[in-house]
Design an enzyme around this catalytic site. Structure first.
Site, short mmCIF file in Angstrom:
data_model
loop_
_atom_site.label_atom_id
_atom_site.label_comp_id
_atom_site.label_asym_id
_atom_site.label_seq_id
_atom_site.Cartn_x
_atom_site.Cartn_y
_atom_site.Cartn_z
N LYS A 12 0.83 -1.20 0.00
CA LYS A 12 0.00 0.00 0.00
C LYS A 12 0.87 1.26 0.00
O LYS A 12 1.99 1.22 0.50
CB LYS A 12 -0.87 0.03 1.27
N ARG A 57 -10.34 -11.52 1.91
CA ARG A 57 -11.15 -12.61 1.35
C ARG A 57 -10.40 -13.92 1.38
O ARG A 57 -11.01 -14.99 1.45
CB ARG A 57 -11.61 -12.23 -0.07
#
Ligand code: BES
Ligand code: MN
Ligand code: ZN
Length: 498
Positions: free
Chosen positions: A273, A347
């Protein structure tokens, strides 16, 4: 904070500040506690109202001194706004703001005149208790104490029926303390709250609440085949933990499954990120915190249901052994996942946790996760996204949220989204492009819940607050802990009424 109830009139209340709620109505001083206080203060409120300084509008907070005319030193007059808009949520939120105001002027002990009409007294007491405990929350354990810090140590709720007050208050305390426990976990920096520490705090909370605790170590997690979860964990030096909490209050009924994302820090992994705001990713375990907190409250409420909470906990780090884009992972149900972006890690860990919940026979399943920036873009910090394979279940969750004052909004699960996550080399890929990012994430999760009714709550936009407002203070919000508890409470009621 110590909470009590009293049936003495509010004008006889002791304590440094008395909180009185005022509706915005022409005759707001002609009945009830406002009238009682006005008379005790020789018409002081009437003259403030005549000068337009006291209106009862929402957000109004007027402090008047009693100058010895009643035992309490100050009265905090808290505006509730228009009677047509009055609700449990308005009361909860106004109680929170009023309590902070009283604290800021140094009141260590509060009395609150519980405004009920047209609410049931127990419900009003619950809302006030929640408002006080949530509104006065502070995360200050890493701050040197300032010299002028004030704390509220005690509050007394005044009303007519102490039995009803007591009943509502006790529920409010349990719900709000669970939400604050969730906030404490989510606010804790990741160097302190590692997966190991999260497991330890969950175990302690579970023990204190009467919940059975099981912590699976990496070897055991590998043994049951959680290749997707362990794939994410590979980049980190911190050992992953699978936190499982069980509450058995409902005999032989199948247990409700609550699954929470427990990324104690999300760097993005190899798909790293940008630096800006990365510190917020210490909170990427707030889904785990929420399900852990909620099951503790369910046990404290001694609800006649079975609930199991599952929280996979790991860091998402770009270590030398980290997974890389293009890698293929195999989850415990045998399905394979191509990793396109290592930052779509939530996920990956939830896929295994949901498959495990399915294998344990839990039903229905509710998962809670700070899963996608896309959900925050769609709904802002106002509502949590709900995605489901069972619209009735979604409605039930949304209604539980309404009673908690937590907004949830359903997003569609169109079949067409499945196209976006088709992989050439595996059963599914872990990103679906920019469009409908919250739903494509949910579509991947849906492949791991078997035939169970399931609702997925994406709270990437709602788990944190950048402002102080009502029950919110800066930092973790504790959402959707009270929604989850209300959901289980409603199921318990449905069950005991046949
Ligand atoms: N934890 C983040 C989602 C998030 C973003 C939560 C902002 C709270 C605030 C999640 O793991 C993530 O990085 N999601 C990616 C997915 C993308 C790579 C498909 C995102 O939303 O950008
Ligand atoms: Mn991520
Ligand atoms: Zn994440």
């Amino acid at each position: 904070m110590d909470l009590r109830t009293s049936s003495e009139p509010a004008s006889a209340a002791s304590g440094a500040s008395l909180i009185v709620f005022l509706p915005k109505a022409d005759d707001f001083l002609s009945a009830g506690v406002p009238q009682e206080i006005d008379q005790a203060l020789d018409g002081a409120l009437t003259s403030l109202a005549a000068d337009g300084e006291l209106t009862g509008k929402q957000g109004e907070m007027i402090v008047v001194h009693s100058f010895g005319k009643i035992p309490t030193k100050r009265i905090v007059l808290a505006g509730l706004g228009a009677p047509e808009k009055f609700s449990l949520d308005v009361l909860r939120s106004t109680a929170a703001s009023a309590a902070r105001r009283a604290r800021s002027i140094g009141s260590g002990e509060l009395a609150v005149a519980v405004q009920q009409e047209p609410l049931a007294e127990a419900d009003a007491a619950q809302a006030v208790a929640e408002g006080l405990i949530l509104g006065l929350y502070r995360f200050d354990r890493h701050l040197s104490p300032p010299d002028d810090q004030h704390d509220v140590d005690a509050a007394t709720l005044h009303g007519a029926d102490t039995e009803a007050l007591e009943r509502g208050m006790e529920i409010g305390v349990i719900l709000a303390e669970a939400a604050n426990f969730c906030r404490d976990l989510a606010n804790e920096p990741s160097n302190i709250l590692t997966p190991t520490e999260l497991a330890a705090r969950a175990a302690q909370w579970g023990q204190d609440s009467g919940v059975e605790v099981e912590i699976l170590e990496e070897a055991e997690i590998a043994e049951i085949g959680m290749g997707s979860f362990l794939g994410v964990a590979k980049g980190s030096n911190e050992p992953a933990k699978l936190i499982v909490l069980r509450y058995q209050g409902g005999g032989s009924e199948p247990a409700i499954g609550l699954v929470g994302k427990g990324i104690t820090f999300d760097t993005g992994g190899i798909s790293i990120k940008p630096a800006a705001n990365m510190e917020a990713m210490k909170q990427d375990m707030s889904g785990a915190a929420a399900v852990i907190a909620a099951i503790g409250a369910v046990a404290r409420l001694k609800l006649p249901v079975n609930v199991t909470a599952i929280a996979p906990a790991t860091e998402n780090m770009p270590g030398g052994s980290a997974i890389k884009p293009g890698d293929v992972l195999t989850a415990m149900n045998g399905k394979t996942i191509e990793v396109i972006n290592t930052d779509a890690e939530g996920r990956l860990i939830l896929a295994d946790a949901l498959a495990y919940a399915d294998q344990l026979g839990l039903t229905p399943l509710i998962d809670v996760a700070t899963l996608t920036g896309a959900c925050a873009v769609a709904l802002g910090n106002v509502a949590t996204g709900v995605m489901t394979n069972d619209d009735d279940l979604a409605q039930e969750v949304i209604e539980a949220g309404t009673r908690a004052g937590e907004k949830l909004w359903q997003l569609p699960m169109y079949e067409e989204y499945e196209e976006q996550i088709k992989s050439n080399v595996a059963d599914v890929k872990n990103t679906g492009g920019r469009l409908a990012g919250a739903q494509t994430a949910a579509k991947l999760l849906a492949m791991f819940v078997g035939d169970r009714p399931w609702a997925h709550l994406d709270m990437a936009g709602t788990d944190d607050s950048d402002k102080v407002k009502g029950i919110l203070v800066k930092g973790a919000t504790g959402t959707p802990v009270r929604t989850l508890i209300n959901f289980v409470r409603a199921r318990a009621e449905r069950r005991s009424s046949g």
